[in-house]
Scaffold this active site. Structure first.
Site, PDB file in Angstrom:
ATOM      1  N   TYR A 192      -5.739  48.847  12.895  1.00  0.00           N
ATOM      2  CA  TYR A 192      -4.395  48.829  12.327  1.00  0.00           C
ATOM      3  C   TYR A 192      -3.826  50.239  12.242  1.00  0.00           C
ATOM      4  O   TYR A 192      -2.709  50.508  12.715  1.00  0.00           O
ATOM      5  CB  TYR A 192      -4.451  48.189  10.934  1.00  0.00           C
ATOM      6  CG  TYR A 192      -3.113  48.049  10.268  1.00  0.00           C
ATOM      7  CD1 TYR A 192      -2.213  47.062  10.644  1.00  0.00           C
ATOM      8  CD2 TYR A 192      -2.734  48.913   9.235  1.00  0.00           C
ATOM      9  CE1 TYR A 192      -0.984  46.926  10.024  1.00  0.00           C
ATOM     10  CE2 TYR A 192      -1.505  48.785   8.605  1.00  0.00           C
ATOM     11  CZ  TYR A 192      -0.635  47.795   9.003  1.00  0.00           C
ATOM     12  OH  TYR A 192       0.587  47.668   8.382  1.00  0.00           O
ATOM     13  N   SER A 216       3.877  51.830   8.620  1.00  0.00           N
ATOM     14  CA  SER A 216       3.018  51.678   7.441  1.00  0.00           C
ATOM     15  C   SER A 216       2.602  53.045   6.947  1.00  0.00           C
ATOM     16  O   SER A 216       2.615  54.031   7.704  1.00  0.00           O
ATOM     17  CB  SER A 216       1.774  50.863   7.799  1.00  0.00           C
ATOM     18  OG  SER A 216       0.817  50.902   6.764  1.00  0.00           O
TER      19      SER A 216
END
Length: 642
Positions: A530, A517
């Protein structure tokens, strides 16, 4: 309609593996003037009335009345020309090579099949004697070359039968081949086949011979590193240019010692290779002895491995290898197996008609084009969203795609959708919880059992829970970390072992690509669990890359921007837009639309990331042979490398 009747018969028997495997066998119907026969390359199970080749019977009959060349090759060529000349102008397709036999049998319907139960007798040492006892009204034809030679022999034997008995046979058994059944109604065809199978079942029961193949599942754990090795050493080409095979594990059963029928030769080769520990040198020795690489490899105590150029092709080889094993098992009731001689099997191996049949069978198998043709690609978390989009793009590039997901039903439907959308590729699903090591190990084993190994593993599965570090629960923190960080480690641990076995004997590099990501490249406000897991994931990628390079495995990460259109962001109940709105992450936002606009404005290219964007980065990672350990941004310029 007669064509509708023979079509129904064809589909009925062609769909039953007790009678037909790999589309073998052929059928016909005739009237006063025309013979309608199944063409080569069309499976009985899928034949339609319009597929039957329409032929003039008078022209077919000339093959038996005209003088033919003495040379075998010339004779077969002339016979082929005359058969094609008999095809009516308003018809198409190449008639079965056995069309003359269908013409010889003077009944309206003819159904020729190769049931294992029948071939247990026709491929047995005492087959002829047993046939005379069990089927006194049948005609037995000793083995001769197929084609015109067989047709001529059957014509002569039928004439002798007719002279002796005053009628024509309705059942003709061909040694090491199968059976022809002729009758004037479909009901009688069914009755004759039912009687044949029942009579043989009684004989097998009396002899104490099982009519189901004695096959054990065995322990695939002990065999799972053999299949990846075979993918490479049975592949086509040399060095990095090796095109790896698909390998299907068929369990453990007793393989044959030689060829029993033309079908077995065509689809599974004349001989299996038997080796306790298959190596490249074993394959080289096999090639030297036989002139070709094996398609069936038996490893005592570990199982039978079957090779093909596609998953469907490997499955066909496995089916025919098992059928040959069953036929061999059944012959024990009638004196044991009667293998074809070297001369007879070489005729089949080199016969143009069988080369044509092999080519037609290959055409019916998936033959996708694309940059990933012949590759096995596993994508985790691919039942929906980003993962599904990536899997779809990989399928578009010709990969066999495995949809791996915790949602097993969703994964199954996703695989079916991809298969329907791209008929030339293959796709299937496996269930996995990447945070559970036993589940990951089983996923890798399931894929290896079916395909033989993995060329590209896309570690996409992940979760996201947002929240302030001041209030975020340890339970949620561990949940995110367990999947995004630990799950990546577990997948690489088990996938890399299989990949290393594939590359041990050469071949192209294999790839592991983590879908990371942009949050793995820069921090993310109120999203520490995350971002932390993704930052850590890049550390894992770099570390794995340094270690696995010696196994010819490249490990890279791709770092997408936000996929705003996917369920992760747009789910109305638990999507990130809703989460971020509720957590107050976007100051002043009052609606989901406000949150979405806020994030789109952060991207210089003014849009979110699409699966196709990520798939292109994955393809780059695969095709770039001089790149490993990298984190490739796909962010529309939102995050730029420093």
């Amino acid at each position: 309609m007669s064509l509708e009747t023979i079509t129904a018969l064809s589909v009925k028997y062609g769909s039953d593996p007790a009678y037909v495997l790999a589309g073998g066998g052929n059928t016909s119907v005739k009237d006063e003037k025309f013979l309608y026969v199944k063409p080569s390359g069309v499976a009985l199970a899928k034949i339609k009335p319009e597929n039957f080749v329409k032929m003039e019977r008078a022209l077919i009959e000339k093959i038996f009345t005209c003088e033919m060349p003495a040379d075998v090759a010339e004779r077969e060529a002339v016979a082929k020309e005359r058969m094609m000349a008999a095809v009516c102008p308003d018809s198409a397709g190449r008639p079965s090579v056995e069309a003359p036999l269908h013409e010889l049998i003077p009944y309206r319907y003819v159904v020729h099949l190769h049931p294992a139960a029948v071939n247990g007798m026709t491929c047995a040492e005492n087959g002829e004697k047993v046939c005379a006892e069990l089927f006194p009204d049948a005609l037995w034809i000793s083995y001769v070359d197929p084609g015109y030679t067989l047709s001529r022999k059957v014509a002569d034997e039928m004439a002798a039968y007719r002279k002796t008995r005053g009628c024509d046979p309705k059942v003709i058994f061909l040694q090491n081949h199968g059976v022809f059944v002729g009758a004037d109604s479909d009901a009688e065809i069914d009755a004759i086949y039912t009687s044949i199978m029942s009579t043989l079942q009684t004989a097998y029961d009396k002899a104490g011979v099982a009519t189901a193949l004695k096959r054990t599942e065995g322990n695939f754990e002990e065999a799972k590193l053999i299949a990846p090795k075979l993918r490479t050493i049975l592949g086509n080409g040399e060095g990095e240019a090796i095109q790896r095979k698909f390998i299907t594990w068929a369990g453990e059963f007793e393989v044959t010692d030689g060829p029993l029928s033309p079908d077995h030769i065509v689809y599974a080769k004349s001989f299996p290779m038997v080796s306790a520990d298959p190596k490249k040198e074993d394959v080289d020795a096999y090639v030297k002895a036989n002139g070709f690489k094996p398609l069936v490899v038996a490893v005592p105590g570990k199982g039978v491995f079957c090779a093909g150029d596609s998953l469907k092709g490997a499955g066909t080889v496995a089916a025919l290898a098992a059928d040959a094993g069953l036929v061999k098992q059944l012959t024990a009731a009638f004196g044991g197996p009667h293998y074809l001689s070297d001369r007879d099997r070489l005729f089949i191996e080199n016969w143009e008609v069988e080369s044509y049949r092999r080519a037609q069978a290959a055409k019916s198998s998936p033959a996708a084009a694309g940059r990933l043709k012949g590759k096995v690609a596993v994508v985790t978390g691919a039942a929906q969203g980003f993962g599904y989009g990536i899997a779809e793009e990989l399928a578009r590039e010709g990969a066999l795609v495995v949809i791996a997901d915790m949602n097993s039903e969703g994964a199954r439907k996703a695989a079916e959708t991809i298969q329907a959308e791209y008929p030339a590729v293959e796709a299937f699903s496996v269930a996995v919880n990447i945070a559970d090591e036993a589940s990951v190990e089983k996923m890798v084993a399931d894929v290896t059992r079916a395909c033989g190994g993995i060329d590209l593993f896309v570690a996409n599965a992940g979760v996201l829970k947002a929240g302030s570090v001041k209030t975020f629960s340890l339970k949620d923190w561990e949940f995110v970390t367990d999947i995004n960080y630990n799950g990546y480690f577990l997948c690489v641990k088990h996938v890399s072992a299989v990949m290393a076995a594939e590359t041990a004997d050469g071949g192209d590099w294999l790839d592991i690509v983590q879908v990371n990501s942009k949050s793995g490249l820069q921090g993310s406000n109120k999203n520490g669990a995350y971002a932390g897991g993704k930052f850590g994931g890049i550390g894992l990628t770099q570390s794995f890359a340094m270690e696995l390079v010696t196994d010819r495995i490249k490990v890279n990460s791709v770092c997408p921007g936000n996929f705003f259109d996917g369920p992760l962001w747009s789910n109305p109940e638990r999507g990130l837009f809703v989460q971020y709105l509720n957590s107050g992450k976007v100051p002043g936002a009052k609606t989901v639309a406000d949150v979405k606009h806020f994030y789109e404005a952060k991207v210089p290219m003014n849009r979110g990331c699409y699966p196709a964007d990520v798939a292109k980065a994955i393809l780059y990672a695969v095709e770039q042979k001089y790149e490993t350990g990298q984190a490739i941004p796909v962010t529309g310029g939102q995050v730029m490398l420093k």
